[in-house]
Motif scaffolding. Structure first.
Motif, PDB file in Angstrom:
ATOM      1  N   GLN A  12       7.465 -41.931 -15.206  1.00 22.86           N
ATOM      2  CA  GLN A  12       8.057 -42.831 -13.990  1.00 22.86           C
ATOM      3  C   GLN A  12       9.513 -42.558 -13.749  1.00 22.86           C
ATOM      4  N   ALA A  13      10.287 -42.159 -14.862  1.00 17.62           N
ATOM      5  CA  ALA A  13      11.647 -41.753 -14.576  1.00 17.62           C
ATOM      6  C   ALA A  13      11.710 -40.179 -14.043  1.00 17.62           C
ATOM      7  N   ARG A  43      21.218 -41.031 -18.103  1.00 10.70           N
ATOM      8  CA  ARG A  43      20.730 -42.379 -17.524  1.00 10.70           C
ATOM      9  C   ARG A  43      19.950 -42.966 -18.408  1.00 10.70           C
ATOM     10  N   ASP A  44      20.348 -44.349 -18.001  1.00 11.29           N
ATOM     11  CA  ASP A  44      19.758 -45.470 -19.135  1.00 11.29           C
ATOM     12  C   ASP A  44      19.961 -45.070 -20.575  1.00 11.29           C
TER      13      ASP A  44
END
Length: 129
Positions: A12-13, A43-44
């Motif tokens: 999904q990312a 990211r994240d």
């Protein structure tokens, strides 16, 4: 269930990165694996290896979630569907799996919808009428 409904968190990312990046270069459709990797770095709190991103892109291509086109020695990737179209497909698949409780599932979904979502649903229903 179709492969599109079985997209994991990392997949999904990667899809989100493709949606964000695709279309930035009108002359060369799709996105390089390197661009996706760069987009996801940091990211994240993720520290993903380039090979991991490439493995995910390959898996998404095999699931027919993304299209892959050769660009020299590398590939360019693009989502097969828009965000909205993929979300709608997943929603349809979920409704198909309700086995007779489709109406109750719809009522439950609408019952938890925000005011903005309800307004969008009303506009969409009006447009269909």
């Amino acid at each position: 269930m179709s492969p599109r409904s079985r997209v994991g968190e990392l997949e999904q990312a990667v899809l989100e990165a493709l949606w964000d990046l695709d279309g930035a270069d009108a002359e060369r459709p799709g996105v390089s694996g390197r661009a996706v990797h760069e987009r996801l770095q940091g990211r994240d709190g993720r520290d993903l290896a380039y090979t991991t991103v490439m493995t995910v892109l390959d898996r998404l291509a095999r699931k027919d979630v993304v299209v892959r086109e050769r660009d020299g020695r590398a590939f360019r990737y693009a989502p097969r569907l828009t965000r909205a179209a993929m979300t709608a497909e997943v929603m349809h698949e979920a409704l198909e799996g309700t086995r007779g409780d489709r109406e109750q599932a719809l009522v439950s979904f609408v019952g938890e919808a925000s005011a903005e979502d309800l307004a969008a649903l009303r506009r969409a229903l009006d447009d269909l009428a």
